[in-house]
Design a protein around this motif. Structure first.
Motif, PDB file in Angstrom:
ATOM      1  N   MET A 368     -11.518  -3.877   3.163  1.00 27.10           N
ATOM      2  CA  MET A 368     -10.265  -3.124   3.201  1.00 27.10           C
ATOM      3  C   MET A 368     -10.551  -1.666   3.579  1.00 27.10           C
ATOM      4  O   MET A 368     -10.342  -0.758   2.764  1.00 27.10           O
ATOM      5  N   PRO A 369     -11.030  -1.401   4.790  1.00 26.98           N
ATOM      6  CA  PRO A 369     -11.442  -0.042   5.160  1.00 26.98           C
ATOM      7  C   PRO A 369     -10.305   0.969   5.148  1.00 26.98           C
ATOM      8  O   PRO A 369     -10.491   2.109   4.692  1.00 26.98           O
ATOM      9  N   ILE A 370      -9.125   0.583   5.618  1.00 23.10           N
ATOM     10  CA  ILE A 370      -8.008   1.542   5.660  1.00 23.10           C
ATOM     11  C   ILE A 370      -7.586   1.922   4.245  1.00 23.10           C
ATOM     12  O   ILE A 370      -7.421   3.100   3.909  1.00 23.10           O
ATOM     13  N   THR A 371      -7.424   0.913   3.399  1.00 22.02           N
ATOM     14  CA  THR A 371      -7.037   1.169   2.001  1.00 22.02           C
ATOM     15  C   THR A 371      -8.042   2.077   1.307  1.00 22.02           C
ATOM     16  O   THR A 371      -7.665   3.052   0.638  1.00 22.02           O
ATOM     17  N   MET A 372      -9.321   1.773   1.455  1.00 25.49           N
ATOM     18  CA  MET A 372     -10.329   2.535   0.722  1.00 25.49           C
ATOM     19  C   MET A 372     -10.557   3.922   1.322  1.00 25.49           C
ATOM     20  O   MET A 372     -10.913   4.853   0.605  1.00 25.49           O
ATOM     21  N   ALA A 430     -18.797   2.686  -4.970  1.00 22.40           N
ATOM     22  CA  ALA A 430     -18.899   1.234  -5.149  1.00 22.40           C
ATOM     23  C   ALA A 430     -18.287   0.493  -3.964  1.00 22.40           C
ATOM     24  O   ALA A 430     -18.802  -0.537  -3.524  1.00 22.40           O
ATOM     25  N   ALA A 431     -17.194   1.036  -3.434  1.00 21.99           N
ATOM     26  CA  ALA A 431     -16.500   0.354  -2.337  1.00 21.99           C
ATOM     27  C   ALA A 431     -17.271   0.409  -1.028  1.00 21.99           C
ATOM     28  O   ALA A 431     -17.314  -0.568  -0.281  1.00 21.99           O
ATOM     29  N   PHE A 432     -17.911   1.553  -0.753  1.00 26.44           N
ATOM     30  CA  PHE A 432     -18.521   1.746   0.561  1.00 26.44           C
ATOM     31  C   PHE A 432     -20.047   1.601   0.579  1.00 26.44           C
ATOM     32  O   PHE A 432     -20.625   1.255   1.613  1.00 26.44           O
TER      33      PHE A 432
END
Length: 483
Positions: A368-372, A430-432
């Motif tokens: 979910m690159p845009i969201t994050m 954590a996300a990236f």
């Protein structure tokens, strides 16, 4: 007759809510109707500000105390605009998100009613009118908090009611004491007191403290804050409304009206009431940040963050100078757009993946690159790193503190900013930068109805940092009338 137009943006959402309940639309028609209703209501608000900027209306006057009075001024324009714009984005987001929550018709009915009530708070011309709508806000948002009907939701709703009604009782006590002194509750720049009169400072101080703490309950002032994190059991659109637009900001708005339009900065200084309130506010700023650090649930982490960030706004209110007021109002709008984006992003993660904990979202930035990326931009803005909008508001708050000779307050704001980085950046990291336990399919973003509001409000957040002067000049005009 033209002054009756003030009631249109307040009453129209109630009419729309009733139609949704009675008409039994299918999903597509209901969504079109709800979306059209909030956009049309925004047009009503905009036209009200353009053509009736000095409008006044005594709807029902029984006596000097019981007087339903509405008035348009710069502060109501400021708050009403924030509410109207963000409600449009929340409506679009909710169209998709509420599919997996169920009971959509009931949700949208109370959701629209809450819009009308919040605008009623914005356009109130005296304290008793604001109080009535403030109480209606509790009743309208209660069904939204308990929407899923679980035991946890019902317990959270019960706590929300108890805290709200206790706060309302304190506020009513403060109003009664105030009315016994002034025989007026009408909002006026610089307050309704004659500073040269022989005033009973003790009684005025009692009234101000009761009103501040009473309205401070909805503004999540410690130790009356615990209802807010528990209310996170509500659907994400409701959480975003509680934290960014309707409930807590209505509490802040009520405190601004009380401090600057009822008592006035000069009288509040004479009461020395703020010396006690500052202690609670500083505790709110720091305790909210520390508690956020220990939350693994994403929504609860953001909830405790709100407790801290609201402390910034309250600090600006009680410092009682022009810079602090400007910083407070700027942070009101900046926190609104940042926090609603953060909640929307978390809701998108929950809707798309079912993940709710920080430890579960490792590597989700690839999915979910845009969201994050929107979450990351909003996080940096909330921390207050230049040239974000969060930096602009915190800069004025620090200046306001220094004007009062309170050197410790800028240090507290810096410490809180550091803590904000400590509880938000690990989510981004954590996300990236962490690899998940399972292989994640690429580019599985949230549906467009959720993604478009996230991106649009993120753009607004960036613009408020890069081009702050448009809002800043307007807020400074408000401040110049009050100091």
């Amino acid at each position: 007759m033209k002054d009756l137009y003030i009631l249109l943006p307040i009453c129209f959402p109630f009419l729309a809510a009733i139609i949704i309940i009675l008409a039994k639309f299918n999903e597509k028609r209901r969504n079109i109707f709800a979306g059209s209703a909030v956009v049309l209501n925004f047009i009503f608000v905009l036209s009200l500000f353009c053509y009736f900027s000095e409008g006044k209306l005594h709807l029902l006057k029984i006596n000097e105390f019981l007087d339903l009075y509405f008035k348009i001024d710069k502060l109501s324009i400021f708050f009403g605009s924030i509410v109207s714009v963000l409600w449009i984005f929340t409506t679009i987001y909710s169209m998709e998100y509420m599919k997996h929550e169920g009971k959509e018709d009931r949700f949208f009915a109370y959701f629209l009613a809450t819009l009308g009530i919040t605008l009623g708070i914005a356009f109130s011309g005296n304290l008793i009118t604001l109080y009535f709508f403030y109480e209606f806000l509790t009743l309208a948002t209660f069904p939204l908090v308990i929407h899923n009907g679980s035991k946890e939701a019902l317990e959270s709703g019960k706590k929300y009611l108890v805290y709200s009604f206790v706060g309302a009782t304190l506020a009513l006590l403060g109003m009664i004491v105030l009315f016994s002194i002034t025989n007026s509750l009408t909002f006026m720049p610089k307050g309704i007191f004659n500073a040269n009169s022989n005033l009973n400072i003790s009684l005025i101080s009692l009234s101000y403290l009761a009103l501040f703490i009473g309205f401070g309950v909805k503004a999540a002032l410690v130790p009356f804050h615990s209802w807010l994190p528990q209310a996170m059991v509500a659907p994400t659109p409701v959480s975003s409304l509680l934290h960014a637009v309707a409930v807590v900001k209505s509490g802040v708005f009520a405190l601004t009206r009380t401090t600057y339009y009822i008592f006035g900065a000069e009288i509040v200084r004479k009461t020395h009431s703020t010396r006690y309130l500052v202690v609670l506010i500083v505790i709110s700023i720091l305790m909210g940040s520390f508690l956020a650090l220990h939350q693994q649930n994403l929504k609860k982490r953001l909830a405790y963050s709100t407790v801290s960030q609201l402390g910034y706004i309250l600090l600006g209110i009680v410092l009682l100078n022009e810079n602090s007021f400007v910083g407070s109002m700027l942070h009101l709008i900046n926190h609104a757009v940042i926090k609603i984006t953060l909640f929307f992003c978390v809701g998108a993660i929950m809707y798309t993946t079912g993940k709710t904990e920080i430890g579960q979202i490792k590597g989700i930035g690839k999915q979910m690159p845009i969201t994050m990326w929107c979450f990351a931009i909003s996080s940096v803005s909330l921390i207050g790193i230049p040239p974000t909008n969060g930096f602009v508001s915190k800069w004025f708050l620090a200046q306001g503190a220094l004007v009062e000779g309170k050197i410790a307050f800028p240090a507290i704001l810096l410490l809180s900013a550091l803590l904000t980085a400590m509880y938000l950046l690990p989510v981004v990291t954590a996300a990236f930068f962490k690899k998940g336990d399972n292989v994640i399919s690429l580019n599985k973003e949230a549906p467009k109805k959720m993604l478009i509001p996230i991106v649009c409000i993120t753009v607004i957040t960036v613009l408020l940092g890069l081009l702050p002067n448009y809002v800043l000049i307007f807020v400074q005009e408000i401040a110049s009338e009050l100091m």
